[in-house]
Every structure is written in C-alpha cells, then in structure tokens.
Design an enzyme around this catalytic site. Sequence first.
Site, PDB file in Angstrom:
ATOM      1  N   LYS A   1       0.866  -1.185   0.000  1.00 58.21           N
ATOM      2  CA  LYS A   1       0.000   0.000   0.000  1.00 58.21           C
ATOM      3  C   LYS A   1       0.893   1.222   0.000  1.00 58.21           C
ATOM      4  O   LYS A   1       1.839   1.315   0.785  1.00 58.21           O
ATOM      5  CB  LYS A   1      -0.874   0.010   1.273  1.00 58.21           C
ATOM      6  CG  LYS A   1      -1.840   1.177   1.330  1.00 58.21           C
ATOM      7  CD  LYS A   1      -3.109   0.881   0.585  1.00 58.21           C
ATOM      8  CE  LYS A   1      -3.927   2.102   0.255  1.00 58.21           C
ATOM      9  NZ  LYS A   1      -3.505   2.816  -0.985  1.00 58.21           N
TER      10      LYS A   1
ATOM     11  N   GLN B   1       7.293   3.854   3.883  1.00 53.95           N
ATOM     12  CA  GLN B   1       5.888   3.430   3.921  1.00 53.95           C
ATOM     13  C   GLN B   1       5.697   2.158   4.753  1.00 53.95           C
ATOM     14  O   GLN B   1       4.652   1.974   5.390  1.00 53.95           O
ATOM     15  CB  GLN B   1       5.404   3.216   2.485  1.00 53.95           C
ATOM     16  CG  GLN B   1       3.896   3.243   2.313  1.00 53.95           C
ATOM     17  CD  GLN B   1       3.330   4.664   2.217  1.00 53.95           C
ATOM     18  OE1 GLN B   1       3.860   5.491   1.508  1.00 53.95           O
ATOM     19  NE2 GLN B   1       2.238   4.920   2.916  1.00 53.95           N
TER      20      GLN B   1
ATOM     21  N   LYS C   1       5.500   3.369   8.366  1.00 53.47           N
ATOM     22  CA  LYS C   1       4.316   4.219   8.508  1.00 53.47           C
ATOM     23  C   LYS C   1       3.059   3.353   8.563  1.00 53.47           C
ATOM     24  O   LYS C   1       2.217   3.509   9.449  1.00 53.47           O
ATOM     25  CB  LYS C   1       4.238   5.170   7.307  1.00 53.47           C
ATOM     26  CG  LYS C   1       3.066   6.121   7.334  1.00 53.47           C
ATOM     27  CD  LYS C   1       2.817   6.815   5.987  1.00 53.47           C
ATOM     28  CE  LYS C   1       4.040   7.522   5.473  1.00 53.47           C
ATOM     29  NZ  LYS C   1       3.723   8.401   4.305  1.00 53.47           N
TER      30      LYS C   1
ATOM     31  N   LYS D   1       5.412   1.713  -3.086  1.00 53.25           N
ATOM     32  CA  LYS D   1       5.335   3.077  -3.646  1.00 53.25           C
ATOM     33  C   LYS D   1       5.585   2.976  -5.142  1.00 53.25           C
ATOM     34  O   LYS D   1       6.267   2.068  -5.605  1.00 53.25           O
ATOM     35  CB  LYS D   1       6.418   3.960  -3.022  1.00 53.25           C
ATOM     36  CG  LYS D   1       6.155   5.432  -3.204  1.00 53.25           C
ATOM     37  CD  LYS D   1       5.223   5.952  -2.122  1.00 53.25           C
ATOM     38  CE  LYS D   1       4.784   7.371  -2.350  1.00 53.25           C
ATOM     39  NZ  LYS D   1       4.072   7.912  -1.182  1.00 53.25           N
TER      40      LYS D   1
ATOM     41  N   GLY E   1      -2.776   8.278  -4.250  1.00 53.50           N
ATOM     42  CA  GLY E   1      -2.149   9.531  -4.679  1.00 53.50           C
ATOM     43  C   GLY E   1      -0.876   9.845  -3.929  1.00 53.50           C
ATOM     44  O   GLY E   1      -0.547   9.245  -2.917  1.00 53.50           O
ATOM     45  N   ASP E   2      -0.133  10.791  -4.478  1.00 53.33           N
ATOM     46  CA  ASP E   2       1.043  11.392  -3.840  1.00 53.33           C
ATOM     47  C   ASP E   2       1.286  12.673  -4.645  1.00 53.33           C
ATOM     48  O   ASP E   2       0.372  13.146  -5.341  1.00 53.33           O
ATOM     49  CB  ASP E   2       2.256  10.442  -3.886  1.00 53.33           C
ATOM     50  CG  ASP E   2       3.385  10.900  -2.961  1.00 53.33           C
ATOM     51  OD1 ASP E   2       3.300  10.668  -1.745  1.00 53.33           O
ATOM     52  OD2 ASP E   2       4.366  11.511  -3.445  1.00 53.33           O
TER      53      ASP E   2
ATOM     54  N   THR F   1      -4.752  13.433   5.242  1.00 53.02           N
ATOM     55  CA  THR F   1      -3.337  13.586   5.601  1.00 53.02           C
ATOM     56  C   THR F   1      -3.134  14.879   6.393  1.00 53.02           C
ATOM     57  O   THR F   1      -2.499  14.891   7.455  1.00 53.02           O
ATOM     58  CB  THR F   1      -2.451  13.559   4.353  1.00 53.02           C
ATOM     59  OG1 THR F   1      -2.819  12.436   3.554  1.00 53.02           O
ATOM     60  CG2 THR F   1      -0.983  13.451   4.724  1.00 53.02           C
TER      61      THR F   1
ATOM     62  N   ASN G   1      -2.319  18.929  -1.671  1.00 49.37           N
ATOM     63  CA  ASN G   1      -3.326  18.229  -0.878  1.00 49.37           C
ATOM     64  C   ASN G   1      -3.025  18.273   0.619  1.00 49.37           C
ATOM     65  O   ASN G   1      -3.892  18.611   1.427  1.00 49.37           O
ATOM     66  CB  ASN G   1      -3.437  16.771  -1.367  1.00 49.37           C
ATOM     67  CG  ASN G   1      -4.362  15.957  -0.493  1.00 49.37           C
ATOM     68  OD1 ASN G   1      -3.918  15.265   0.415  1.00 49.37           O
ATOM     69  ND2 ASN G   1      -5.659  16.064  -0.729  1.00 49.37           N
TER      70      ASN G   1
ATOM     71  N   SER H   1      -6.849   5.654   3.680  1.00 53.33           N
ATOM     72  CA  SER H   1      -6.882   4.781   2.502  1.00 53.33           C
ATOM     73  C   SER H   1      -7.260   3.359   2.906  1.00 53.33           C
ATOM     74  O   SER H   1      -8.025   2.679   2.214  1.00 53.33           O
ATOM     75  CB  SER H   1      -5.507   4.748   1.819  1.00 53.33           C
ATOM     76  OG  SER H   1      -5.333   5.872   0.986  1.00 53.33           O
TER      77      SER H   1
HETATM   78  P1  NDP Z   1       0.643  17.741  -4.163  1.00 56.73           P
HETATM   79  O1  NDP Z   1       1.139  17.396  -5.506  1.00 56.73           O
HETATM   80  O2  NDP Z   1      -0.798  17.900  -3.918  1.00 56.73           O
HETATM   81  O3  NDP Z   1       1.348  19.066  -3.637  1.00 56.73           O
HETATM   82  C1  NDP Z   1       2.734  19.152  -3.527  1.00 56.73           C
HETATM   83  C2  NDP Z   1       3.105  20.552  -3.098  1.00 56.73           C
HETATM   84  O4  NDP Z   1       4.492  20.608  -2.798  1.00 56.73           O
HETATM   85  C3  NDP Z   1       2.860  21.579  -4.185  1.00 56.73           C
HETATM   86  O5  NDP Z   1       2.608  22.820  -3.605  1.00 56.73           O
HETATM   87  C4  NDP Z   1       4.200  21.583  -4.908  1.00 56.73           C
HETATM   88  O6  NDP Z   1       4.466  22.769  -5.630  1.00 56.73           O
HETATM   89  C5  NDP Z   1       5.160  21.425  -3.768  1.00 56.73           C
HETATM   90  N1  NDP Z   1       6.352  20.701  -4.243  1.00 56.73           N
HETATM   91  C6  NDP Z   1       6.409  19.461  -4.739  1.00 56.73           C
HETATM   92  N2  NDP Z   1       7.643  19.144  -5.117  1.00 56.73           N
HETATM   93  C7  NDP Z   1       8.384  20.223  -4.855  1.00 56.73           C
HETATM   94  C8  NDP Z   1       9.751  20.498  -5.003  1.00 56.73           C
HETATM   95  N3  NDP Z   1      10.607  19.606  -5.523  1.00 56.73           N
HETATM   96  N4  NDP Z   1      10.183  21.717  -4.608  1.00 56.73           N
HETATM   97  C9  NDP Z   1       9.329  22.631  -4.077  1.00 56.73           C
HETATM   98  N5  NDP Z   1       8.012  22.411  -3.918  1.00 56.73           N
HETATM   99  C10 NDP Z   1       7.556  21.219  -4.294  1.00 56.73           C
HETATM  100  O7  NDP Z   1       1.253  16.617  -3.193  1.00 56.73           O
HETATM  101  P2  NDP Z   1       0.784  16.192  -1.733  1.00 56.73           P
HETATM  102  O8  NDP Z   1       0.316  17.390  -0.985  1.00 56.73           O
HETATM  103  O9  NDP Z   1      -0.075  15.024  -1.854  1.00 56.73           O
HETATM  104  O10 NDP Z   1       2.177  15.699  -1.108  1.00 56.73           O
HETATM  105  C11 NDP Z   1       3.055  16.549  -0.384  1.00 56.73           C
HETATM  106  C12 NDP Z   1       3.978  15.706   0.454  1.00 56.73           C
HETATM  107  O11 NDP Z   1       3.209  14.905   1.385  1.00 56.73           O
HETATM  108  C13 NDP Z   1       4.848  14.693  -0.285  1.00 56.73           C
HETATM  109  O12 NDP Z   1       6.069  14.535   0.393  1.00 56.73           O
HETATM  110  C14 NDP Z   1       4.046  13.405  -0.179  1.00 56.73           C
HETATM  111  O13 NDP Z   1       4.861  12.272  -0.327  1.00 56.73           O
HETATM  112  C15 NDP Z   1       3.522  13.537   1.235  1.00 56.73           C
HETATM  113  N6  NDP Z   1       2.342  12.747   1.584  1.00 56.73           N
HETATM  114  C16 NDP Z   1       1.188  12.832   0.865  1.00 56.73           C
HETATM  115  C17 NDP Z   1       0.085  12.113   1.250  1.00 56.73           C
HETATM  116  C18 NDP Z   1      -1.221  12.224   0.551  1.00 56.73           C
HETATM  117  O14 NDP Z   1      -2.178  11.615   1.010  1.00 56.73           O
HETATM  118  N7  NDP Z   1      -1.344  12.978  -0.517  1.00 56.73           N
HETATM  119  C19 NDP Z   1       0.135  11.196   2.404  1.00 56.73           C
HETATM  120  C20 NDP Z   1       1.371  11.247   3.121  1.00 56.73           C
HETATM  121  C21 NDP Z   1       2.420  11.974   2.701  1.00 56.73           C
HETATM  122  P3  NDP Z   1       4.283  22.768  -7.233  1.00 56.73           P
HETATM  123  O15 NDP Z   1       2.822  22.582  -7.460  1.00 56.73           O
HETATM  124  O16 NDP Z   1       4.817  24.076  -7.684  1.00 56.73           O
HETATM  125  O17 NDP Z   1       5.102  21.596  -7.723  1.00 56.73           O
HETATM  126  O1  2IT Z   2       3.002   8.842   1.479  1.00 55.06           O
HETATM  127  C1  2IT Z   2       1.853   8.391   1.675  1.00 55.06           C
HETATM  128  O2  2IT Z   2       1.550   7.815   2.723  1.00 55.06           O
HETATM  129  C2  2IT Z   2       0.849   8.579   0.633  1.00 55.06           C
HETATM  130  N1  2IT Z   2       1.137   9.191  -0.391  1.00 55.06           N
HETATM  131  C3  2IT Z   2      -0.523   7.987   0.794  1.00 55.06           C
HETATM  132  C4  2IT Z   2      -0.529   6.538   0.436  1.00 55.06           C
HETATM  133  C5  2IT Z   2      -1.870   5.874   0.416  1.00 55.06           C
HETATM  134  O3  2IT Z   2      -1.890   4.687   0.045  1.00 55.06           O
HETATM  135  O4  2IT Z   2      -2.892   6.479   0.744  1.00 55.06           O
END
Ligand code: NDP
Ligand code: 2IT
Length: 444
Positions: A90, A111, A114, A126, A165-166, A209, A240, A376
């Site tokens: 997952k 992961q 976590k 992943k 998603g990620d 998240t 997100n 999830s």
């Molecule tokens: P999104 O794609 O929704 O948003 C990512 C954000 O971070 C955007 O604002 C983006 O800016 C910025 N960003 C991404 N890469 C870079 C970079 N290299 N340098 C600067 N800014 C950056 O992703 P999420 O919000 O889903 O994910 C954010 C983090 O949280 C990640 O580390 C992800 O692995 C982690 N995560 C996400 C989960 C989820 O459920 N979605 C769960 C657990 C962890 P821009 O749009 O300009 O690229």
């Molecule tokens: O980093 C993470 O935990 C995620 N992007 C969410 C993974 C999931 O299966 O919901």
Amino acid sequence: MSYVDEVIELVVAKNPAQPEFHQAVKEVLESLRVVVEANEEEYRKDALLERMVNPERQIMFRVPWVDDKGQVQVNTGYRVQFNSAIGPYKGGLRLHPSVNIGIIKFLGFEQIFKNSLTGLPIGGGKGGSDFDPKGKSDREVMAFCQSFMTELMKYIGADTDVPAGDIGTGAREIGFMYGQYKRLTGLYEGVLTGKGLTYGGSLARTEATGYGLLYITEEMLKCNGSDIKGKTIAVSGSGNVAIYAIQKAQQLGGKPVTCSDSTGWIYDPEGIDVALLKEVKEVKRARLTEYAAARPSAQYHEGKGVWSVKVDIALPCATQNELDLEDAKQLVANGCIAVAEGANMPTTMEATEYLQEKGVWFIPGKAANAGGVATSALEMSQNSERLSWTFEEVDGKLQNIMKNIFHSLDDAAKKYGMEGNYVAGANIAGFLKVAEAMKAQGIV
Ligand code: NDP
Ligand code: 2IT
C-alpha cells in the site's frame, strides 16, 4: 562492525546514486540500534535487516503516450513492492519529473513503517513516474494515466497491491487510472484509494493527511502541556497535504501564515485564506502569484523562505529535504516549539538532530502524515464491505488512529530510554510489528 553499520554500508554499496534511499535507511537503522543490539544474533542469522532493506519486487516500465501535437512521449513507470509482511502493498504514486528508482525506494521503505504504525493491515509499497502533469491538458494527463495503468494493472489488485495519490497524483489522475484498470480487467474493485465519492472513494480521504497531521500535533502538544490554540504556524507546500493542514489548524484555533509552491511562497500575516488557496490550486491549478494578486494582506516572494518567518509551529508539507540545518537554526532562533512532518522526509538528518538537541518537539513524517494512508485503508475496508461510512465516522476513526500513533511513539521512546525522541519511537514501534510478522512467516 555492528550489524546496523554493516547493513548501512551494504545498502550504500549496492544501491549507488540513490542518496534519498540511503538517507531513509540510515535514519531508520540508526534509531533501531538499541533494538538490534538486544537481538543481534537472531536478526543476523535470519538476515532480517538485509531482507528489510531489499524490496520484495521492483517493477520498471516504459510509458509511451501521445501529446496534443501528435508527438509520442516516453516516460518511465515504477512500482516498488517493498514489504508485504503485514498486509497487501500500500502506498502512493508520485508523478513528478524528479522521480527515479531511488526516490521511489526511499518512499517505499518509509511506507513500511508508517503503515505498520497505523495499526491497520497494510504492507509497504510506492510507485510513480517522471511524468510531469504540470502544464499538460486533461487529455494528455488521461493518455499518460491510461498507458501507465495498462502496464501497472499486471502487478496490482485489491488484495495484492493498492496504489493511491502522492505528489502530482490527485483525484483527476486516480479517476483516469481507475477507469483504465476497470476496463482492462473487468473488475470493479478497490484497487486504488483516493477515488472520487461517486465510484467508491471514502469521505474524508481528501482531507485525511492534513487533518491527521494536526490531530497528532495537537495530541503531542497536549501531552506536553500545550496546544494549537493561538499558535502561529508556518506551512510549506500548497497541495493536498498543505491545504487540509491549514484548514484543520484554523479549526483548532491556530493561525497558519505561510504556504509555498515550487516557484515561490506566501506570507499572509492575517492568516491564509483557505477558500482562496483552494480556488487557486485545486480549481485553477495556478501559481501562488494568483493568491497574492487576490489578497491584499499577502506578500509573495520568489524561491524558498517559509522557515524564515517567526512562528511557534512548523509543518513542512511539500517534499523531501526542504527543511535544512540553516532553516532549523532560523526556526529555533525564532522560538519555534514544534515541527511535524506532513511531507515524507522533508527535514534533513542534520536539521532533525539540531531541532531535537534544542528541545523542539519533532514528529517524523512516517507518524505525522500516516493519516492519509490510514484513511486509505479505511477506504479499502468500505470497498470490501460495499458500504460507505459517513464523514464523521471516518474522521472519528482517523482521530483515534492519530492519537494511538502518538502514544505508540511516546511509549516506545520511553521504553527504550529515549523519552521525547519521537523519531526513535516511530522507527522502533513501526519496525517491531513488521519484524515479528516476518519472523512468524519464515524465510520468505
Ligand atoms: P501535491 O502534488 O498535492 O502538492 C505538492 C506541493 O508541494 C505543491 O505545492 C508543490 O508545488 C510542492 N512541491 C512538490 N515538489 C516540490 C519540489 N521539488 N520543490 C518545491 N516544492 C515542491 O502533493 P501532496 O500534498 O499530496 O504531497 C506533499 C507531500 O506529502 C509529499 O512529500 C508526499 O509524499 C507527502 N504525503 C502525501 C500524502 C497524501 O495523502 N497525498 C500522504 C502522506 C504523505 P508545485 O505545485 O509548484 O510543484
Ligand atoms: O506517502 C503516503 O503515505 C501517501 N502518499 C498515501 C498513500 C496511500 O496509500 O494512501
């Protein structure tokens, strides 16, 4: 040489040019020293750590698709199925030009622990691609997602591996991928999470998240005699995780004053306007300059900078290694009391150590952002029973899960003589369950 050092050396030698993977392994194994030393003979004989750092399976594939000009584009797709000791693989799918096998392995490795911390039956995996959804038309994104899933579908399934998603993979991408999976397999099953609410998604998964990050932060603060109410908060990112972290922080009485994207950042001393941020990022998919243009109190700055603002709490919610030692020094100098990671590994190891040395409460991503994957898993449960729970029901379970995670870190840290070290607590608590399940299942 100690077993931990041997395995770290092995990982560096066998996985060249994968610095993020080395970093994630080092961070986990360093804090497991005390546990490993107590069981060294048995773990060595079973090659437990070697098995833990080697994915069960790594899949890489070509993803050809046609752009709007009729030009064929080729990306690389990845799925790393890291560890299935406690449940089906997952973990999310990252779509970003920086994606390579080392990044996916670091994320897959994190992961495992976590998912273990959530208390739910999910293993670690992943995936993703170096495809960049930014600036692409909906048709181009669909073409990519369909091609990606045409290959990925051979390796996933509701009881084997359930992606989500990620970065770069949101509701739009999950929808296109789900449609293609269903078309190719004929199965209407919970093979992906983060689905839309009309086709099997769970209420509260979108928020989970960011909300979970605030639930665990609040629990940690309360247990240390503080709370979020009245605190000024720096958030990075505007995707997100960041958006729903900001929303929940406000609901709990905090004041988030920053957000960022890959080109710049916002300082809004009156507090971030979530409705406007959602409009700019979720609806228009635009840059933060549009936020600043619509909000007189907001200052827009190019580049990096959210950690320079004077705040009580910092919540990095963008990407790996976005908070370094200099940032940590600035946060401490400004009186920051807590850092909780919404992103995966956003704080460098030096910065983490510095913050901990200075007495800043620090919750690592594998605990702090676990609310996403936990919800999830709740989506998988709802899909299995072909029912949908209410928002309140899912959110209530999420709150309990995050509280339980905090207490399992806190208890593990205390038990092993490292009270208040939530990094060690998370790694130890996450590891022990997986190690026990691996031992019980023999050499596989
Ligand atoms: P999104 O794609 O929704 O948003 C990512 C954000 O971070 C955007 O604002 C983006 O800016 C910025 N960003 C991404 N890469 C870079 C970079 N290299 N340098 C600067 N800014 C950056 O992703 P999420 O919000 O889903 O994910 C954010 C983090 O949280 C990640 O580390 C992800 O692995 C982690 N995560 C996400 C989960 C989820 O459920 N979605 C769960 C657990 C962890 P821009 O749009 O300009 O690229
Ligand atoms: O980093 C993470 O935990 C995620 N992007 C969410 C993974 C999931 O299966 O919901």
